[in-house]
Write a protein that holds these residues in place. Structure first.
Motif, mmCIF file in Angstrom:
data_model
loop_
_atom_site.group_PDB
_atom_site.id
_atom_site.type_symbol
_atom_site.label_atom_id
_atom_site.label_comp_id
_atom_site.label_asym_id
_atom_site.label_seq_id
_atom_site.Cartn_x
_atom_site.Cartn_y
_atom_site.Cartn_z
ATOM 1 N N ASP A 1 -28.438 61.222 -81.362
ATOM 2 C CA ASP A 1 -28.463 62.270 -80.375
ATOM 3 C C ASP A 1 -28.475 61.721 -79.049
ATOM 4 O OD1 ASP A 1 -28.478 63.862 -82.862
ATOM 5 O OD2 ASP A 1 -30.737 64.211 -82.600
ATOM 6 N N LEU A 2 -29.217 60.936 -78.965
ATOM 7 C CA LEU A 2 -29.130 60.321 -77.644
ATOM 8 C C LEU A 2 -27.912 59.788 -77.283
ATOM 9 C CD1 LEU A 2 -32.677 58.621 -77.412
ATOM 10 C CD2 LEU A 2 -32.142 60.884 -76.241
ATOM 11 N N LEU A 3 -27.254 59.236 -77.944
ATOM 12 C CA LEU A 3 -26.108 58.376 -77.732
ATOM 13 C C LEU A 3 -24.947 59.229 -77.618
ATOM 14 C CD1 LEU A 3 -26.620 55.102 -79.641
ATOM 15 C CD2 LEU A 3 -26.952 55.250 -77.226
ATOM 16 N N ALA A 4 -24.867 60.324 -78.191
ATOM 17 C CA ALA A 4 -23.630 61.258 -78.576
ATOM 18 C C ALA A 4 -23.189 61.520 -76.863
ATOM 19 C CB ALA A 4 -24.003 62.813 -79.259
ATOM 20 N N GLU A 5 -21.847 61.744 -76.811
ATOM 21 C CA GLU A 5 -21.206 61.768 -75.447
ATOM 22 C C GLU A 5 -21.388 63.210 -75.218
ATOM 23 O OE1 GLU A 5 -19.849 59.631 -73.269
ATOM 24 O OE2 GLU A 5 -20.910 57.987 -74.287
ATOM 25 N N GLU A 6 -21.188 64.078 -76.255
ATOM 26 C CA GLU A 6 -21.079 65.530 -76.099
ATOM 27 C C GLU A 6 -22.191 66.198 -77.163
ATOM 28 O OE1 GLU A 6 -17.105 66.781 -76.982
ATOM 29 O OE2 GLU A 6 -16.387 65.222 -75.423
ATOM 30 N N GLU A 7 -22.614 67.415 -76.857
ATOM 31 C CA GLU A 7 -23.714 68.005 -77.669
ATOM 32 C C GLU A 7 -23.325 68.118 -79.224
ATOM 33 O OE1 GLU A 7 -25.982 72.025 -77.636
ATOM 34 O OE2 GLU A 7 -25.691 71.125 -75.658
ATOM 35 N N ASP A 8 -21.767 68.721 -79.467
ATOM 36 C CA ASP A 8 -21.349 68.715 -80.600
ATOM 37 C C ASP A 8 -20.883 67.713 -81.336
ATOM 38 O OD1 ASP A 8 -19.201 68.830 -79.117
ATOM 39 O OD2 ASP A 8 -18.263 70.385 -80.192
ATOM 40 N N SER B 1 -20.317 64.521 -83.689
ATOM 41 C CA SER B 1 -20.891 64.192 -85.009
ATOM 42 C C SER B 1 -21.528 62.976 -85.038
ATOM 43 C CB SER B 1 -19.825 64.341 -86.096
ATOM 44 O OG SER B 1 -19.074 63.086 -85.945
ATOM 45 N N SER B 2 -22.533 62.628 -85.981
ATOM 46 C CA SER B 2 -23.200 61.430 -86.158
ATOM 47 C C SER B 2 -22.295 60.477 -86.455
ATOM 48 C CB SER B 2 -24.316 61.650 -86.873
ATOM 49 O OG SER B 2 -25.340 62.370 -86.448
ATOM 50 N N ALA B 3 -21.319 60.822 -87.225
ATOM 51 C CA ALA B 3 -20.102 59.834 -87.768
ATOM 52 C C ALA B 3 -19.389 59.266 -86.512
ATOM 53 C CB ALA B 3 -19.430 60.286 -89.034
ATOM 54 N N THR B 4 -18.933 60.190 -85.683
ATOM 55 C CA THR B 4 -18.173 59.752 -84.392
ATOM 56 C C THR B 4 -18.868 58.982 -83.651
ATOM 57 O OG1 THR B 4 -17.110 61.942 -84.603
ATOM 58 C CG2 THR B 4 -16.857 60.708 -82.609
ATOM 59 N N VAL B 5 -20.309 58.997 -83.372
ATOM 60 C CA VAL B 5 -20.889 58.254 -82.725
ATOM 61 C C VAL B 5 -21.240 56.678 -83.416
ATOM 62 C CG1 VAL B 5 -23.539 57.761 -81.858
ATOM 63 C CG2 VAL B 5 -22.461 60.028 -81.837
ATOM 64 N N VAL B 6 -21.378 56.808 -84.557
ATOM 65 C CA VAL B 6 -21.231 55.488 -85.320
ATOM 66 C C VAL B 6 -20.048 54.656 -85.227
ATOM 67 C CG1 VAL B 6 -21.853 54.321 -87.443
ATOM 68 C CG2 VAL B 6 -23.188 55.938 -86.797
ATOM 69 N N GLY B 7 -18.868 55.614 -85.508
ATOM 70 C CA GLY B 7 -17.463 54.893 -85.323
ATOM 71 C C GLY B 7 -17.131 54.574 -83.737
ATOM 72 N N ASP B 8 -17.664 55.085 -82.979
ATOM 73 C CA ASP B 8 -17.424 54.567 -81.614
ATOM 74 C C ASP B 8 -18.421 53.282 -81.100
ATOM 75 O OD1 ASP B 8 -16.071 56.856 -80.924
ATOM 76 O OD2 ASP B 8 -17.647 57.882 -79.700
ATOM 77 N N LEU B 9 -19.520 53.446 -81.711
ATOM 78 C CA LEU B 9 -20.302 51.990 -81.483
ATOM 79 C C LEU B 9 -19.717 51.117 -82.276
ATOM 80 C CD1 LEU B 9 -23.957 53.732 -81.997
ATOM 81 C CD2 LEU B 9 -22.883 52.720 -79.973
ATOM 82 N N ALA B 10 -19.278 51.216 -83.552
ATOM 83 C CA ALA B 10 -18.744 50.021 -84.370
ATOM 84 C C ALA B 10 -17.358 49.432 -83.325
ATOM 85 C CB ALA B 10 -18.080 50.708 -85.635
ATOM 86 N N LEU B 11 -16.574 50.392 -82.797
ATOM 87 C CA LEU B 11 -15.604 49.841 -82.228
ATOM 88 C C LEU B 11 -15.913 49.048 -80.870
ATOM 89 C CD1 LEU B 11 -12.627 49.271 -82.110
ATOM 90 C CD2 LEU B 11 -12.240 51.736 -81.099
ATOM 91 N N ILE B 12 -16.950 49.705 -80.215
ATOM 92 C CA ILE B 12 -17.245 49.158 -79.046
ATOM 93 C C ILE B 12 -17.827 47.760 -79.335
ATOM 94 C CG2 ILE B 12 -19.134 48.939 -77.176
ATOM 95 C CD1 ILE B 12 -18.678 52.267 -77.190
ATOM 96 N N SER B 13 -18.618 47.454 -80.301
ATOM 97 C CA SER B 13 -19.041 46.294 -80.892
ATOM 98 C C SER B 13 -18.086 45.363 -81.151
ATOM 99 C CB SER B 13 -20.103 46.571 -82.086
ATOM 100 O OG SER B 13 -20.469 44.962 -82.479
#
Length: 96
Positions: free
Chosen positions: A28-35, A37-49
């Motif tokens: 929730d803290l890392l989400a760029e937008e309020e809506d 999804s958790s899966a999108t946040v994890v996908g973003d983190l994976a690609l950044i890593s």
């Protein structure tokens, strides 16, 4: 206070899989937008890593990276820019 957890299953085209459990509040803290999804946040983190690691291997490793590794970095950074709408250098302030 303990956070609720959320578990993700990661499946690859080769049939392998893995599970990852993380605190839901962190996502929730890392989400760029309020809506977002958790899966999108994890996908973003994976690609950044992945982008950080391949960048480090090419530009901050010991010795020459070689053409194959440089090509992998280029492809990764292209996918990064497609997903985030900005380059790795722009997002991180780290440019070579």
């Amino acid at each position: 206070m303990a956070s609720d957890e959320i578990t993700f299953t990661i499946e690859a085209d080769d049939g392998s899989s893995d599970e990852l459990t993380v605190p839901a509040d962190m996502l929730d803290l890392l989400a760029e937008e309020e809506d977002e999804s958790s899966a999108t946040v994890v996908g973003d983190l994976a690609l950044i890593s992945c982008a950080q690691r391949i960048h480090g291997a090419v530009h901050h490793g010991h010795g020459e990276a070689g053409e194959e590794l440089e090509a992998i970095e280029e492809e990764t950074l292209d996918r990064f820019e497609e997903r985030f709408g900005q380059s790795f250098a722009e997002m991180t302030g780290h440019d070579h």
